[in-house]
Design a protein around this motif. Structure first.
Motif, short mmCIF file in Angstrom:
data_model
loop_
_atom_site.label_atom_id
_atom_site.label_comp_id
_atom_site.label_asym_id
_atom_site.label_seq_id
_atom_site.Cartn_x
_atom_site.Cartn_y
_atom_site.Cartn_z
N ILE A 177 0.85 -1.21 0.00
CA ILE A 177 0.00 0.00 0.00
C ILE A 177 0.88 1.25 0.00
O ILE A 177 0.58 2.24 -0.68
N ILE A 178 1.98 1.19 0.77
CA ILE A 178 2.91 2.32 0.80
C ILE A 178 3.51 2.54 -0.59
O ILE A 178 3.70 3.68 -1.05
N THR A 179 3.79 1.45 -1.29
CA THR A 179 4.34 1.57 -2.66
C THR A 179 3.35 2.29 -3.58
O THR A 179 3.73 3.16 -4.39
N VAL A 180 2.10 1.92 -3.45
CA VAL A 180 1.07 2.60 -4.27
C VAL A 180 0.99 4.07 -3.90
O VAL A 180 0.89 4.95 -4.77
N HIS A 181 1.06 4.33 -2.56
CA HIS A 181 1.03 5.72 -2.10
C HIS A 181 2.16 6.51 -2.72
O HIS A 181 1.98 7.65 -3.19
N ALA A 182 3.35 5.91 -2.73
CA ALA A 182 4.50 6.62 -3.29
C ALA A 182 4.33 6.87 -4.78
O ALA A 182 4.65 7.95 -5.31
N GLU A 183 3.82 5.88 -5.48
CA GLU A 183 3.62 6.02 -6.92
C GLU A 183 2.61 7.12 -7.23
O GLU A 183 2.82 7.96 -8.13
N VAL A 184 1.51 7.14 -6.49
CA VAL A 184 0.48 8.15 -6.73
C VAL A 184 0.98 9.52 -6.31
O VAL A 184 0.76 10.53 -6.99
N PHE A 185 1.68 9.56 -5.17
CA PHE A 185 2.14 10.85 -4.65
C PHE A 185 3.13 11.52 -5.60
O PHE A 185 3.16 12.74 -5.72
N THR A 186 3.99 10.70 -6.26
CA THR A 186 4.95 11.29 -7.20
C THR A 186 4.26 11.92 -8.42
O THR A 186 4.83 12.81 -9.06
N VAL A 187 3.06 11.45 -8.71
CA VAL A 187 2.34 12.02 -9.86
C VAL A 187 1.43 13.16 -9.41
O VAL A 187 1.50 14.28 -9.93
N SER A 188 0.56 12.88 -8.43
CA SER A 188 -0.39 13.89 -7.99
C SER A 188 -0.76 13.63 -6.55
O SER A 188 -1.31 12.57 -6.22
N LYS A 189 -0.48 14.57 -5.74
CA LYS A 189 -0.82 14.46 -4.33
C LYS A 189 -2.33 14.38 -4.14
O LYS A 189 -2.81 13.69 -3.22
N ASP A 190 -3.09 15.05 -5.03
CA ASP A 190 -4.54 15.06 -4.87
C ASP A 190 -5.17 13.70 -5.13
O ASP A 190 -6.29 13.45 -4.68
N LEU A 191 -4.47 12.84 -5.85
CA LEU A 191 -5.04 11.52 -6.13
C LEU A 191 -4.81 10.52 -5.00
O LEU A 191 -5.43 9.45 -4.98
N VAL A 192 -3.90 10.82 -4.07
CA VAL A 192 -3.54 9.86 -3.02
C VAL A 192 -4.74 9.45 -2.19
O VAL A 192 -5.00 8.24 -2.01
N PRO A 193 -5.52 10.35 -1.61
CA PRO A 193 -6.66 9.90 -0.79
C PRO A 193 -7.65 9.05 -1.57
O PRO A 193 -8.17 8.05 -1.05
N ARG A 194 -7.91 9.45 -2.80
CA ARG A 194 -8.90 8.71 -3.59
C ARG A 194 -8.42 7.29 -3.89
O ARG A 194 -9.18 6.32 -3.75
N VAL A 195 -7.13 7.17 -4.28
CA VAL A 195 -6.61 5.84 -4.63
C VAL A 195 -6.50 4.97 -3.38
O VAL A 195 -6.94 3.81 -3.36
N LEU A 196 -5.87 5.48 -2.31
CA LEU A 196 -5.66 4.66 -1.11
C LEU A 196 -6.97 4.28 -0.46
O LEU A 196 -7.13 3.18 0.08
N SER A 197 -7.93 5.20 -0.46
CA SER A 197 -9.23 4.86 0.15
C SER A 197 -9.85 3.67 -0.56
O SER A 197 -10.39 2.76 0.08
N ARG A 198 -9.79 3.68 -1.90
CA ARG A 198 -10.38 2.57 -2.65
C ARG A 198 -9.61 1.26 -2.38
O ARG A 198 -10.22 0.19 -2.20
N ILE A 199 -8.30 1.30 -2.33
CA ILE A 199 -7.50 0.08 -2.07
C ILE A 199 -7.78 -0.44 -0.67
O ILE A 199 -7.95 -1.66 -0.44
N ILE A 200 -7.84 0.46 0.29
CA ILE A 200 -8.08 0.04 1.68
C ILE A 200 -9.48 -0.52 1.82
O ILE A 200 -9.73 -1.45 2.62
N GLU A 201 -10.43 0.00 1.08
CA GLU A 201 -11.77 -0.58 1.08
C GLU A 201 -11.71 -2.05 0.65
O GLU A 201 -12.37 -2.92 1.23
N GLY A 202 -10.91 -2.30 -0.39
CA GLY A 202 -10.79 -3.69 -0.85
C GLY A 202 -10.10 -4.56 0.18
O GLY A 202 -10.51 -5.73 0.41
N VAL A 203 -9.07 -4.01 0.81
CA VAL A 203 -8.36 -4.80 1.83
C VAL A 203 -9.27 -5.05 3.02
O VAL A 203 -9.34 -6.18 3.57
#
Length: 944
Positions: free
Chosen positions: A826-852
């Motif tokens: 999950i941290i790896t995904v956070h880093a990948e999203v954060f390097t592109v757009s900080k604004d996308l981090v909550p949206r992406v991580l929330s969806r992944i954590i929902e699945g987990v």
């Protein structure tokens, strides 16, 4: 008190010498206030008042009489100033006397004399115009006007030598105030003259017998007659007296004996006559010849104008002095058109021949093209003054109409012929016109850098960069703007009659011109319609061939270049056509004749709008193909900005075509739905390009121009050089661009659309935002699927690794590795999203954590039973995971974790709770560095 006038003063005379009856001009001061004020004029002592003509207070014209003095003053007398003085003198020259036998080259001039009866001058010798006085009394004229006498006695005259002599007229005119006694004396004089006339020739002959006897004695004693007077006397006596005497004496029977005195006298006189004839034959022959020569010279002098007229006509035509030719012809026509003299008829016929040739020449010049309006008016007036057959003005109008149509058609043919031989560009010079072309004026006043789409070409290469159709429309506008105004002004001059006179002096010609114009008004209207329709069809054939029929295409089409013009060039064509329309409107041509040009403008504007929108869609595709994946610290590439710039440039290029001039229709209101749909299509094209970019494989990516601008350069520092975005990174970049489009770009475009007059911007924004949201959801789901599935799929194998059993497990010592691995992923995904757009981090991580969370809840519910240690271990791992990602928990993930905990047995023992808390703290302490990324960031993105 009135000012006293000064006496007359003569200060000059011209000429100052001459013979009797010389015409002189007298100049001076105070020479009278009018003809009636002049009461006296003498030159060298001779009264010249009879021939005086008062011109002004400083000028008098008269003739010098036969004065006795050789030199004398000029004295003027007036009623207002009295007797005057003179500072100059006149020298009277004596005429040389010439004998009858002397040869002379003196020209006897016919001098004017002043006729008191008619109050004008006549061209007869004054010595022979001494009117006799049949009444023998002085004239005592009254003040009866001549006009009244002519009205009272029509068809008669007061001149006693006239065949229509009226005695009443004569008495009223010359003796209206004469006394009765004077009239009685005049009657007595008439009776005496009648008595003398009735005495007969016999008394006359008898009374002159002594004279004849003396003549006989004189003639008998002389053998020669050397005297001029004797010869002349013999001639006269023979003709008059001898015949009369002889006939009278024989009729009376006085002398019938042969050899009588009269017979002898007759014989002597006959011999004298023969001798005189012999002496005077040569002299009289020379005299007759001289008289003939003098008469011929007199005729030539008086009629030299007519005899020289044919040659003068040729000379003046050669010099171009047509006004002089026409004036001379009118003068000759008024004098000799009805002459009966054969020589005059012959010369006048030659004049008519020359004038006929002049009419043909002027008509050829009138119909010659090109010509200026000034020359056309001039030649029309000449032909009108010469009474040329037909209507030269209408012939000129018809010739100009055909010439303009020919120029327009030849312009198209020239371009097509050059196009067929493969020349890239031409500079068609119509009739050598040196003035700037319409398109060059457009280039100077309205350059093509509309929003930066098309920059103004350099002057030297303009024709080589301009499309053929645009050059053709430019040249066509030169023909119309250069020729049609003069054509219209010629018609206006024809209508108002100013072709013949600017002031209307020749009213007959003006009225005739107006009448002809009224009759030909419909014909001229058809001419204008034909010119405007030809213009429109030629432009359509070059730019809108689909709007013409097959027959019209053969006449007005033929362009081999099938490449459609771009919006900026169509804009220039619209600009040129508008210039033509405005130029014709300025001439006050009726709007119904120009409606066809308005219709052409409407179609060109609509066509320009559609072409520009279609080309913009192609430009948008090319913009998307140039995506370099260079992102800023907000995760935005240059693609949204380039797309917005492309759309703004499109709107700027459409500013002139969409502008509604007076009398034009708003094309956006005319077809607003189609324009809105095309704008939506352009935006959808861009959205589709974004989708295509997200699905490209790594082999399709051009990595030569790719780099990344990271907010934290310490992270992933190795990817700044030779960076090739993975599929997941491309998805993130495009997701970031989609969010920027939705929140900024589309709103900016809506403002631009409204600013440029587009309607339905709300619909455009609503449809495009919906489309980009659909793409966003699709790309987001694809990214989550690629990132969430591996993490979720690793949970179950990790939980049961090593044959782990919830019912039989040892005392928990900490969080197991599978959960740590999941967190690291999950941290790896956070880093990948954060390097592109900080604004996308909550949206992406929330969806992944929902699945987990959902997967953990499912796994816990699948366990049939838990031991005490199993329950502690399960609760430790669920709480550790939940607390680590607490910042990104959603309502769904909260519910999933809650369900998972509810499945677990409750911990009632305090020792178990303490153990759980210690193990949880131990986990947080050991994973503190890793879990820091899940904490909210206070770093604000830097916009570039």
């Amino acid at each position: 008190m009135s000012r006293v006038r000064q006496p007359p003063l003569v200060t000059g005379i011209s000429p100052n010498e001459g013979t009797s009856w010389t015409k002189v001009t007298i100049r001076g001061e105070n020479l009278g206030t009018g003809p009636a004020d002049l009461v006296g004029l003498s030159i060298c002592g001779h009264n010249c008042l009879l021939t005086a003509e008062w011109m002004s207070a400083s000028k008098i014209v008269c003739r010098v009489g036969p004065a006795k003095d050789d030199k004398g003053e000029i004295i003027v007398s007036t009623k207002s100033g009295g007797h005057g003085t003179s500072t100059v003198s006149f020298k009277l020259l004596k005429a040389e006397k010439i004998g009858i036998l002397d040869q002379s080259a003196v020209w006897v001039d016919e001098m004017n004399y002043y006729d008191m009866r008619t109050d004008r001058y006549k061209g007869i010798s004054p010595l022979s115009l001494r009117p006799s006085n049949p009444l023998g009394i002085d004239f005592d004229k009254g003040k009866v006007p001549l006009k009244d006498l002519e009205a009272l006695f029509p068809g008669v005259s007061g001149e006693f030598t006239s065949e229509n002599f009226s005695a009443t007229w004569y008495l009223i005119e010359n003796h209206s105030v004469t006394s009765f006694d004077q009239l009685r004396m005049a009657a007595s004089n008439l009776k005496k003259q009648a008595t003398k006339k009735n005495e007969g020739s016999l008394a006359y002959v008898k009374g002159g017998l002594s004279t004849f006897f003396e003549a006989q004695d004189a003639l008998a004693g002389r053998t020669e007659l050397g005297s001029h007077d004797a010869g002349r006397q013999l001639e006269t006596f023979q003709i008059s007296y001898t015949s009369a005497i002889h006939q009278r004496l024989e009729s009376d029977g006085t002398e019938r004996v042969e050899g009588s005195m009269t017979q002898r006298l007759e014989n002597v006189l006959n011999r004298a006559s023969d001798t005189a004839d012999t002496l005077f034959q040569e002299v009289l022959g020379r005299k007759d010849k001289a008289d003939s020569t003098r008469n011929a010279l007199n005729v030539l002098q008086r009629f030299k104008f007519l005899f020289n007229l044919p040659l003068n006509i040729e000379r003046n035509i050669h010099k171009g002095d047509y006004d002089v030719v026409i004036n001379d012809y009118e003068k000759a026509k008024s004098l000799f058109s009805n002459t009966e003299v054969s020589v005059f008829k012959k010369v006048y016929a030659e004049v008519e021949t020359r004038i006929g040739a002049l009419k043909i020449l002027l008509l050829d010049k009138l119909l010659e093209t090109p010509s200026t309006l000034h020359d056309q008016k001039r030649y029309i007036r000449y032909l009108s003054d010469l009474h040329a057959s037909g209507d030269p003005a209408w012939q000129c109008i018809s010739a100009q109409h055909k010439w303009i149509l020919g120029l327009m058609q030849n312009c198209k043919e020239e371009f097509i012929n050059y196009q067929r031989v493969g020349l890239g560009a031409i500079a068609l010079d119509l009739e050598g016109d040196p003035r700037p072309t319409a398109f060059s004026r457009i280039r100077d006043t309205a350059p093509l850098n509309k929003g930066g789409i098309l920059h103004t070409p350099r002057h030297g290469t303009w024709h080589y960069e301009t499309p053929q159709q645009v050059q053709f429309v430019e040249k066509l506008s030169d023909v119309v703007i250069g020729q049609l105004p003069n054509f219209w002004k010629l018609w206006i001059s024809y209508v108002n009659g100013s072709l013949f006179s600017e002031t209307g002096e020749k009213s007959g010609q003006v009225e005739k011109s107006k009448k002809n114009a009224r009759q030909r008004q419909n014909d001229f209207k058809k001419m204008i319609e034909e010119v405007t329709h030809r213009l429109v069809k030629l432009v359509r054939g070059a730019l809108l061939p689909s709007t013409l029929t097959e027959l019209e295409l053969r006449l007005y089409g033929g362009w081999e270049n099938k490449t459609e013009l771009t919006g900026p060039w169509l804009t220039q064509v619209i600009h040129i056509v508008r210039i033509i329309f405005e130029a014709l409107v300025a001439l006050e041509i009726p709007n119904d004749l120009l409606q066809v040009i308005q219709d052409l403008l409407l179609e060109l504007r609509h066509h320009c709008l559609l072409v520009t929108l279609h080309h913009t869609a192609e430009d948008v595709k090319r913009v998307a193909e140039k995506e370099d994946w260079v992102v800023d610290n907000e995760g935005i590439t240059s693609l949204p900005a380039q797309f917005e710039q492309c759309m703004v440039q499109m709107l700027q290029s459409l500013k002139e075509p969409m502008e509604t001039k007076p009398g034009e229709v708003n094309i956006l209101q005319l077809d607003q739905d189609q324009a809105s749909e095309l704008c939506v299509d352009i935006i959808k094209v861009f959205i589709n390009c974004l989708e295509q970019l997200s699905t490209k494989t790594d082999r399709d990516i051009d990595t030569s121009r790719m780099s990344v601008d990271l907010a934290s350069p310490n992270l992933f520092s190795g990817i700044q050089e030779d960076f090739c975005p993975t599929l997941e990174q491309r998805l993130l970049i495009i997701l970031s661009n989609c969010q920027y489009l939705e929140k900024h770009t589309f709103l900016n475009l809506a403002e631009h659309f409204e600013r440029h007059g587009f309607t339905g911007t709300e619909k455009i924004t609503r449809v495009t935002v919906h489309a980009v949201k659909e793409l966003d959801e699709s790309l987001f789901d694809a990214y989550i699927e690629r990132k969430s599935d591996p993490i979720v799929g690793s949970l179950e194998p990790g939980i049961y690794a090593g044959h782990f059993d919830w019912r039989d497990c040892g005392t928990p010592t900490g969080v197991r590795n599978y959960l740590k691995e999941a967190l690291v992923n999950i941290i790896t995904v956070h880093a990948e999203v954060f390097t592109v757009s900080k604004d996308l981090v909550p949206r992406v991580l929330s969806r992944i954590i929902e699945g987990v969370a959902e997967e953990m809840s499912r796994l816990m519910q699948c366990v049939s039973s838990f031991s005490k240690n199993g329950a502690i271990q399960a609760r430790l791992e669920i709480d550790s995971l939940r607390d680590a990602v607490a910042s990104y928990l959603s309502s769904e993930s909260h519910a999933s974790f809650k369900q998972a905990l509810e499945v677990l047995p409750q911990l009632h023992n305090g020792a178990d709770k303490k153990l759980l808390e210690e193990l949880l703290n131990k986990f947080k302490s050991s994973m503190q560095l890793q879990l820091t990324c899940f904490q909210p960031s206070n770093v604000q993105p830097v916009k570039r």
